[in-house]
Design a protein around this motif. Structure first.
Motif, mmCIF file in Angstrom:
data_model
loop_
_atom_site.group_PDB
_atom_site.id
_atom_site.type_symbol
_atom_site.label_atom_id
_atom_site.label_comp_id
_atom_site.label_asym_id
_atom_site.label_seq_id
_atom_site.Cartn_x
_atom_site.Cartn_y
_atom_site.Cartn_z
ATOM 1 N N GLY A 43 0.787 -1.225 0.000
ATOM 2 C CA GLY A 43 0.000 0.000 0.000
ATOM 3 C C GLY A 43 0.818 1.275 0.000
ATOM 4 N N LEU A 216 1.714 14.253 0.524
ATOM 5 C CA LEU A 216 2.648 13.119 0.581
ATOM 6 C C LEU A 216 3.017 12.642 -0.825
ATOM 7 N N PHE A 217 2.202 13.027 -1.815
ATOM 8 C CA PHE A 217 2.434 12.583 -3.194
ATOM 9 C C PHE A 217 3.216 13.621 -4.007
ATOM 10 N N ILE A 219 5.703 15.899 -5.977
ATOM 11 C CA ILE A 219 7.055 15.871 -6.532
ATOM 12 C C ILE A 219 7.425 17.262 -7.054
ATOM 13 N N MET A 243 9.729 10.557 -0.186
ATOM 14 C CA MET A 243 9.682 11.106 -1.543
ATOM 15 C C MET A 243 9.312 12.583 -1.562
ATOM 16 N N LEU B 106 5.164 -3.258 -6.892
ATOM 17 C CA LEU B 106 3.763 -3.045 -6.506
ATOM 18 C C LEU B 106 3.292 -3.966 -5.394
ATOM 19 N N GLN B 135 -4.838 0.765 -3.677
ATOM 20 C CA GLN B 135 -3.543 0.675 -2.994
ATOM 21 C C GLN B 135 -2.391 0.856 -3.973
ATOM 22 N N LEU B 138 -1.962 4.547 -4.537
ATOM 23 C CA LEU B 138 -1.264 5.213 -3.439
ATOM 24 C C LEU B 138 0.221 4.859 -3.435
ATOM 25 N N SER B 139 0.507 3.595 -3.685
ATOM 26 C CA SER B 139 1.900 3.161 -3.722
ATOM 27 C C SER B 139 2.663 3.908 -4.803
ATOM 28 N N LEU B 141 1.863 6.825 -6.096
ATOM 29 C CA LEU B 141 1.917 8.255 -5.782
ATOM 30 C C LEU B 141 2.959 8.568 -4.712
ATOM 31 N N VAL B 142 3.034 7.713 -3.690
ATOM 32 C CA VAL B 142 3.943 8.020 -2.579
ATOM 33 C C VAL B 142 5.385 7.685 -2.927
ATOM 34 N N THR B 143 5.568 6.659 -3.749
ATOM 35 C CA THR B 143 6.949 6.215 -3.977
ATOM 36 C C THR B 143 7.412 6.357 -5.418
ATOM 37 N N GLY B 145 6.528 8.715 -7.835
ATOM 38 C CA GLY B 145 6.274 9.989 -8.513
ATOM 39 C C GLY B 145 7.375 10.402 -9.478
ATOM 40 N N PHE B 146 8.613 10.363 -8.989
ATOM 41 C CA PHE B 146 9.732 10.792 -9.842
ATOM 42 C C PHE B 146 9.876 9.887 -11.062
ATOM 43 N N ALA B 155 2.895 14.015 -14.032
ATOM 44 C CA ALA B 155 3.070 14.090 -12.584
ATOM 45 C C ALA B 155 1.735 13.884 -11.861
ATOM 46 N N GLY B 156 1.841 13.528 -10.599
ATOM 47 C CA GLY B 156 0.672 13.461 -9.727
ATOM 48 C C GLY B 156 -0.293 12.349 -10.062
#
Lengths: 416, 205
Positions: A43, A216-217, A219, A243, B106, B135, B138-139, B141-143, B145-146, B155-156
């Motif tokens: 998650g 949190l998202f 960049i 991140m 993932l 999920q 979210l995964s 987006l949080v990790t 993105g770059f 982006a986003g």
């Protein structure tokens, strides 16, 4: 005596006794203690959750290899709940059916959602959510963790910067240092220590500027950095995960904000310099324990078990999250041993005969010695603050909050 | 009485002979020197259950049930060959691996059910991995993105949704590489233990 009599009178009883003895030993050898573990490997927090989950399993192997709980083996039931709170509640019910004596939990989502239930059930819940309000046993007696809480960490980080960096500033002695916070307002994890860090900023004499809401998202945080430039902070506290902290630090660097940075625990790991590059130079943070592979007692075992049980993951990809997992397993192990020695592995006994008998219990791993009392579950008043400098995390200061502000520590700061 | 004695003597001879024969033909016992690590190989991946691609935000009122942020689930099954090269059976304690779609991790899944693998034989193991659209979003987006930005997906949330649609809609024909990585499996033979690492890609490169 004839052969038949000899057979029945001597060998049969011996054979039966042998079976009985073997059976008894087999039963004794099979004695296990069940422990549940809720982890996020899929998650929103899986980037750090996976490393933590691997560390939990590896640490339990270490416990087993070192005698278990006074000879009893820990049987670990480890599940991914994908950071879905309904699934966390479902898995918790499974742990109860499996007669788990304690749960190794994960983040704010599951910990907050389960807190009332585990308190009612008297189920020790050792998690990686270090919110200050979970440290008050009057409210959440069964929530525990090996680390210093977010609020204590935030107070220590701003104090370390004030002690070590501000005196070297060109405006030192001429004006108050300026301070601002950058975090996702809607996230309970990010906002947990805000009140505490602003209180500490006030104690230290900072001028406090407007908070910046950073997802949190995120960049791209240029708009927040431009807003900060109007206030001209000397120091920014970052409450997000790695991140978006890296993105903010990068944008601050490229837009010439000129401020120092301090970061909460879950935004401060080995991935920060990888993502932020040269912008990470000088960034400080509360690490709560040593980084993976650092030269501290017991780290050799952490590295050994990581290599042994997950040989497909290069050690350079492992994170401090593994070490944090070991910290939580080690305190649970010790509490279980003490409770077992007292003859009762019920939840209340694990708390009272286990955790709350810790007095400067040293888990090593660069973490402060752990103390719990029946009135205070903050593990320690000392916090190691690190800085990323010249390609490595370096210890800046062990800030002794309890020693410097004993009255406030004892009477004001618990639980927020 | 003598007859009974003869029967018992005869029975004893048979038992002893059987034991001696068993000892003579017994397979080698596990030792540090002869315990070889079993080999785990990804054989194939299949879409076990499929619901297409969709996403509803919590602003959408459901016909029944509770509103929420829901993404289409995706159930993949990973089938492994687990070969035991040893002349004695081994016990697989557990197996765990990470699944990446292209270069994005993932999911990390495993099997904690023990199974015996006979001497010199190959077992097959099926491990299901459930991918939840929400999920996974979210995964990413949080990790991720770059990486999404570097890949040109944008982006986003826009970039993440675009990427998820590519994967979920492309999975029936497996339009992208599915990587099994960082795999480890724990095996026992008597008191000995060995950990096998493994990885693989489907479709194979």
């Amino acid at each position: 005596m004839n052969v038949r009599n000899l057979w029945f009178k001597r060998f049969v009883p011996l054979f039966a006794m042998g079976i009985l003895v073997v059976g008894l030993f087999a039963t004794a050898g099979a004695e296990t203690i069940n422990v549940g573990s809720l982890n996020d490997m899929t998650g929103a927090t899986s980037d750090v959750g996976k490393d933590y989950a691997l560390g939990i399993a590896e640490a339990i192997h270490y416990v087993t290899d070192n005698g278990g709980v006074n000879g009893k083996e820990i049987k670990l039931y480890q599940f991914d709940y994908g950071y879905r709170v309904p699934e966390a509640l479902t898995k918790y019910n499974l742990f109860k059916r499996l007669k788990c004596v304690a749960v190794l939990g994960w983040g704010t989502g599951d910990t907050e959602a389960l807190s009332p239930t585990i308190t009612k059930d008297k189920m020790p819940y050792v998690s990686a959510s270090y919110s200050g309000h979970l440290a008050n046993p009057q409210k959440t007696p069964y929530n525990l963790f090996f680390a210093t809480d977010y609020s204590t960490n935030a107070r220590a980080a701003i104090t370390a910067w004030f002690d070590k960096k501000w005196p070297a500033h060109k405006d030192y002695g001429k004006r108050k240092p300026r301070f601002a916070c950058s975090y996702m307002f809607a996230s309970p994890y990010c906002s947990a220590p805000i009140k505490a860090i602003k209180d500490q900023a006030t104690i230290l004499g900072f001028e406090i500027g407007p908070d910046q809401d950073v997802s949190l998202f995120a960049i791209d945080t240029k708009s927040q950095i431009l807003a900060l430039k109007e206030f001209k902070p000397d120091l920014v506290w970052h409450g997000n995960t790695t991140m978006s902290v890296a993105a903010t630090v990068r944008d601050a660097y490229s837009l010439g904000l000129g401020a120092g940075h301090i970061v909460n625990n879950w935004g401060y790991d080995e991935n920060l310099p990888r993502l932020a590059g040269e912008a990470a130079e000088g960034v400080m943070g509360a690490a709560v324990c040593a980084f993976f592979g650092e030269d501290v007692p017991l780290m050799d075992k952490v590295v050994e078990y990581a290599k042994k049980y997950n040989p497909g993951i290069p050690p350079e990809k492992r994170l401090i999250r593994t070490v944090q997992a070991w910290g939580d397993v080690l305190i649970l192990w010790e509490a279980l041993k003490r409770a077992d020695k007292a003859g009762d592995l019920g939840g209340e006994s694990i708390l009272k005969n286990g955790f709350e008998t810790f007095e400067n219990f040293d888990i090593h791993l660069g973490a402060p010695p752990v103390t719990y009392t029946s009135t205070d579950h903050r593990v320690a008043g000392q916090v190691p603050i690190y800085e990323w400098k010249d390609g490595a995390f370096r210890l800046v200061e062990r800030v002794d909050l309890k020693g410097r502000w004993p009255d406030k520590w004892a009477n004001e700061w618990l639980g927020w | 009485m003598r007859k009974k004695s003869l029967i018992l003597k005869g029975f004893s001879v048979v038992v002893i002979s059987t034991l001696l024969l068993a000892c003579a033909t017994a397979p080698p016992t596990p030792s540090e020197q002869n315990f070889q690590a079993p080999v785990v190989t990804l054989n194939w991946v299949e879409v076990a259950h499929y619901w297409g691609w969709w996403y509803f935000s919590k602003k959408i009122e459901p016909t029944k049930g509770t509103a929420g942020n829901y993404g289409a689930p995706l159930d993949l099954a990973f089938i492994f060959d687990v070969n035991n090269p040893n002349p004695y059976p081994v016990l697989m304690q557990n197996l765990r691996f990470t699944v990446a779609f292209e270069e994005f991790d993932l999911n990390t899944v495993g099997s904690a059910e023990m199974q015996w693998i006979p001497a010199g034989k190959t077992n097959q193991l099926r491990v299901h991995a459930m991918f939840d659209g929400r999920q996974s979003l979210l995964s990413l987006l949080v990790t991720g993105g770059f990486k999404l930005q570097e890949k040109g997906m944008g982006a986003g949330a826009g970039g993440a949704f675009k990427q998820l649609a590519v994967w979920w809609e492309g999975i029936p024909s497996v339009d992208f590489p599915i990587h099994v990585k960082e795999g480890s499996a724990v095996f026992n033979a008597d008191d000995l233990m060995v950990v096998t690492s493994f990885s693989g890609t489907f479709p194979s490169e």
